[in-house]
Design a protein around this motif. Structure first.
Motif, short mmCIF file in Angstrom:
data_model
loop_
_atom_site.label_atom_id
_atom_site.label_comp_id
_atom_site.label_asym_id
_atom_site.label_seq_id
_atom_site.Cartn_x
_atom_site.Cartn_y
_atom_site.Cartn_z
N LEU A 23 0.86 -1.20 0.00
CA LEU A 23 0.00 0.00 0.00
C LEU A 23 0.89 1.24 0.00
O LEU A 23 1.73 1.41 0.89
N GLY A 24 0.72 2.11 -1.01
CA GLY A 24 1.50 3.34 -1.08
C GLY A 24 2.71 3.16 -1.97
O GLY A 24 3.86 3.23 -1.51
N SER A 115 2.64 -4.83 2.95
CA SER A 115 3.59 -3.83 3.44
C SER A 115 3.02 -2.44 3.17
O SER A 115 2.15 -2.26 2.31
N LEU A 116 3.54 -1.46 3.91
CA LEU A 116 2.97 -0.11 3.79
C LEU A 116 4.03 0.98 3.78
O LEU A 116 4.91 0.98 4.65
N THR A 117 3.93 1.89 2.81
CA THR A 117 4.58 3.20 2.94
C THR A 117 3.49 4.22 2.63
O THR A 117 3.36 4.67 1.50
N ILE A 118 2.68 4.53 3.64
CA ILE A 118 1.53 5.41 3.42
C ILE A 118 1.78 6.78 4.06
O ILE A 118 0.85 7.57 4.17
N THR A 119 3.00 7.03 4.48
CA THR A 119 3.47 8.24 5.17
C THR A 119 2.81 8.37 6.55
O THR A 119 1.80 7.74 6.82
N GLU A 120 3.40 9.24 7.34
CA GLU A 120 2.97 9.38 8.74
C GLU A 120 1.48 9.67 8.82
O GLU A 120 0.76 9.12 9.65
N LYS A 121 0.97 10.52 7.93
CA LYS A 121 -0.44 10.92 8.07
C LYS A 121 -1.40 9.81 7.66
O LYS A 121 -2.56 9.81 8.06
N GLY A 122 -0.91 8.84 6.89
CA GLY A 122 -1.77 7.77 6.39
C GLY A 122 -2.28 6.84 7.49
O GLY A 122 -3.21 6.06 7.26
N TYR A 123 -1.67 6.91 8.69
CA TYR A 123 -2.09 6.01 9.77
C TYR A 123 -3.31 6.54 10.53
O TYR A 123 -3.85 5.85 11.38
N CYS A 124 -3.69 7.78 10.23
CA CYS A 124 -4.86 8.40 10.87
C CYS A 124 -4.78 8.26 12.40
O CYS A 124 -5.72 7.78 13.05
N ARG A 125 -3.61 8.68 12.93
CA ARG A 125 -3.42 8.58 14.38
C ARG A 125 -4.20 9.68 15.09
O ARG A 125 -4.23 10.81 14.64
N LYS A 149 -11.69 3.23 2.63
CA LYS A 149 -10.93 4.28 1.91
C LYS A 149 -9.51 4.42 2.47
O LYS A 149 -8.59 4.73 1.74
N SER A 150 -9.35 4.25 3.77
CA SER A 150 -8.04 4.55 4.41
C SER A 150 -7.13 3.31 4.45
O SER A 150 -7.61 2.18 4.32
N GLY A 151 -5.85 3.54 4.68
CA GLY A 151 -4.89 2.43 4.84
C GLY A 151 -5.32 1.50 5.98
O GLY A 151 -5.49 0.29 5.77
N PRO A 152 -5.55 2.06 7.21
CA PRO A 152 -6.00 1.18 8.29
C PRO A 152 -7.29 0.45 7.93
O PRO A 152 -7.46 -0.73 8.25
N GLY A 153 -8.21 1.14 7.22
CA GLY A 153 -9.47 0.52 6.82
C GLY A 153 -9.23 -0.69 5.92
O GLY A 153 -9.83 -1.76 6.12
N PHE A 154 -8.35 -0.58 4.93
CA PHE A 154 -8.07 -1.72 4.04
C PHE A 154 -7.47 -2.88 4.83
O PHE A 154 -7.83 -4.04 4.61
N LEU A 155 -6.55 -2.57 5.76
CA LEU A 155 -5.95 -3.65 6.54
C LEU A 155 -7.01 -4.39 7.33
O LEU A 155 -7.11 -5.62 7.30
N VAL A 156 -7.85 -3.62 8.04
CA VAL A 156 -8.83 -4.25 8.93
C VAL A 156 -9.88 -5.02 8.14
O VAL A 156 -10.19 -6.17 8.45
N ARG A 157 -10.42 -4.39 7.08
CA ARG A 157 -11.49 -5.07 6.34
C ARG A 157 -10.96 -6.33 5.64
O ARG A 157 -11.65 -7.34 5.59
N ALA A 158 -9.73 -6.29 5.12
CA ALA A 158 -9.18 -7.48 4.45
C ALA A 158 -8.92 -8.58 5.48
O ALA A 158 -9.22 -9.75 5.26
N LEU A 159 -8.39 -8.20 6.65
CA LEU A 159 -8.13 -9.21 7.68
C LEU A 159 -9.44 -9.80 8.19
O LEU A 159 -9.54 -11.00 8.45
N GLU A 160 -10.45 -8.95 8.29
CA GLU A 160 -11.76 -9.43 8.74
C GLU A 160 -12.30 -10.48 7.75
O GLU A 160 -12.82 -11.53 8.16
N MET A 161 -12.15 -10.20 6.44
CA MET A 161 -12.62 -11.16 5.44
C MET A 161 -11.85 -12.47 5.55
O MET A 161 -12.43 -13.55 5.43
N ARG A 162 -10.56 -12.38 5.79
CA ARG A 162 -9.75 -13.62 5.92
C ARG A 162 -10.21 -14.41 7.15
O ARG A 162 -10.32 -15.62 7.12
#
Ligand code: CS2
Length: 477
Positions: A23-24, A115-125, A149-162
């Motif tokens: 991602l990124g 893997s991710l390089t979504i920059t610091e702001k991409g983590y929506c901290r 839409k977000s990086g964390p969102g893709f990680l969570v939704r894909a892991l949830e599907m798995r």
């Protein structure tokens, strides 16, 4: 690339099978991780082709798809130029256009690593209470919707599907310049997951792996000038060419789901049990000095790192930062001398072939300065160690925001752009400027910023408009 050249190249470089989703897909990953993965597959095989996903712009998809996902990487130094074709990217997806296709590849059984390089702001901290910014519009959307839409969102939704399909999770490998990047990603993903389903959150906690990592290579953004230069060297035009310095480093915590990973140890990646000392050294010594050069250098009228570091005042200042304020805030990793590390950094920054724009480094200061400058500043303040030069860097950032907020200047590039420029415009003097901006404190957690306000105002006054960089050290005595 010319079509006939391109298809000849793909015959030479047949697409590997996919094992990684990245991602990124910016210049950094293409010039760093992708090259290590290519070398690892050359040495020991494995299905580690990479599907690249861009979350924000369709630009790189257009460029890479038009040339069969092949691109050149140019190593630039005064020893000459080396060019190589990188062939590990198998396809590129633009997430906002085909989010379901992204989820599909992330949930494929063959995908072992995301893997991710979504920059610091991409983590929506978030700042204080929560690791996840629940007010972030993309996070609000992703908590309500299965297609994120977000990086964390893709990680969570894909892991949830798995999880729902009874598949093993993938390893989540953060490659961004954040402290304990794996741990931080784990916290963000877990917080998100626990808002969806507690059983799923428990599965994540026990089965999924989030190794920390430290990545290093200086990669300037690709410009038209660089594309033309690459064309002269290679004899064909490459839209997606990347340039990089000779130096590279990658340190990873060796903790992958079912031990599935490319054989990175064979090609110089350090696989360790604790990345923290490497990461802290790099984040502070390299990235901290980079941010210092970006703000001081811009205010002094320079455009690139190589130009700014040749200014005597800036060089002396940065050497002081390494020796005292940053160097003394660190424990060096095993068998590493901070002095030699700093000497090597100076050489790398001076590389005249790398046109690394200060503008590129100065962006997103609100996201970068907490770990690069504020953390060592407050640690040193409490431990009675030197911290004045770190205050100078914050003061230079404030002046930079101030200058970008004035009409006619180019805009501030920062996720808190609106809040920061509004605060700067409202301030009638330095005391108000310091107070207004430190109050915003985006992502600064519970840092006691009030403890530095008075000293910052004095430093801003002493340093005038920062043009006379040679005076920095004198003023710090
Ligand atoms: C830079 C980094 O843009 C920035 O903030 O400090 O991209 C830096 O060039 C890399 O971390 C080097 O590894």
């Amino acid at each position: 690339m010319k079509p006939e050249y391109q298809s000849r190249l793909r015959r030479l470089y047949p697409s590997p099978k996919t094992g990684i989703v990245h991602l990124g897909l910016g210049a950094f990953f293409r010039a760093h991780g992708a090259i290590y993965i290519k070398e690892a597959m050359e040495q020991s095989g494995g299905d580690w082709g990479v599907v690249g996903v861009s979350l924000r712009s369709s630009d790189i998809r257009e460029k890479l798809v038009g040339q069969d996902c092949l691109y050149n990487a140019l190593e630039l130094s005064d020893q000459g130029i080396k060019s190589q074709v990188v062939d590990v990217v198998t396809s590129v997806l633009f997430a906002p256009e085909y989010p379901r296709a992204v989820l599909k590849v992330m949930t494929a059984e063959t995908t072992k690593i995301v893997s991710l390089t979504i920059t610091e702001k991409g983590y929506c901290r978030g700042s204080r209470d929560t690791m996840l910014d629940l007010e972030h519009p993309d996070i609000k959307h992703d908590l309500q919707n299965l297609v994120p839409k977000s990086g964390p969102g893709f990680l969570v939704r894909a892991l949830e599907m798995r999880w729902k399909r009874g598949l093993r999770p993938f390893t989540v490998l953060s490659l961004d310049n954040l402290p304990s990047n794996g741990l931080l990603t784990r916290q963000i993903v877990s917080e998100f997951a626990s808002r969806i389903d507690l059983n799923f959150a428990h599965w994540l906690k026990t089965e999924c792996k989030f190794p920390c990592s430290m990545v290093d290579r200086i990669v300037p953004a690709t410009s038209d000038a660089l594309r033309n230069r690459a064309c002269e060297i290679n004899g064909h035009y490459d839209e997606a060419v990347v340039a990089h310095e000779p130096f590279r480093q990658w340190v990873i915590e060796d903790d992958f789901v079912d031990n599935c990973r490319p054989d990175l140890g064979l090609v110089g990646v350090k696989l360790v049990s604790d990345v923290a000392p490497f990461e802290q050294m790099k984040l502070r010594m390299l990235n901290g000095a980079h941010s210092a050069i970006a703000y001081l250098g811009s205010l002094a009228g320079f455009e690139t790192v190589a130009e700014a570091i040749c200014d005597e005042g800036i060089e002396v200042f940065i050497e002081g930062l390494w020796r005292e304020d940053l160097g003394l805030s660190l424990d060096a990793p095993p068998e590493t001398s901070l002095e030699s590390y700093a000497a090597q950094l100076l050489e790398r920054f001076r590389n005249p072939e790398i046109c690394h724009l200060l503008e590129q480094i100065a962006m997103d200061g609100s996201q970068k300065l907490p770990q690069r400058i504020l953390a060592p500043l407050f640690e040193n303040l409490s431990a009675g160690k030197p911290y004045k030069r770190l205050l100078v860097v914050i003061a230079a950032w404030l002046r930079y925001i101030e200058s970008r907020s004035k009409s006619g200047q180019s805009e501030l590039n920062d996720p808190y752009q609106q809040e920061l420029t509004r605060a700067a415009k409202k301030a009638s003097n330095d005391t108000a400027l310091v107070e207004n901006i430190l109050k915003i404190a985006p992502g600064y957690g519970d840092l006691p910023t009030h403890r530095i306000a008075d000293e910052l105002v004095v430093i801003m006054f002493q340093l005038g408009n920062f043009r006379d960089t040679a005076r920095f050290e004198g003023n710090l005595q």
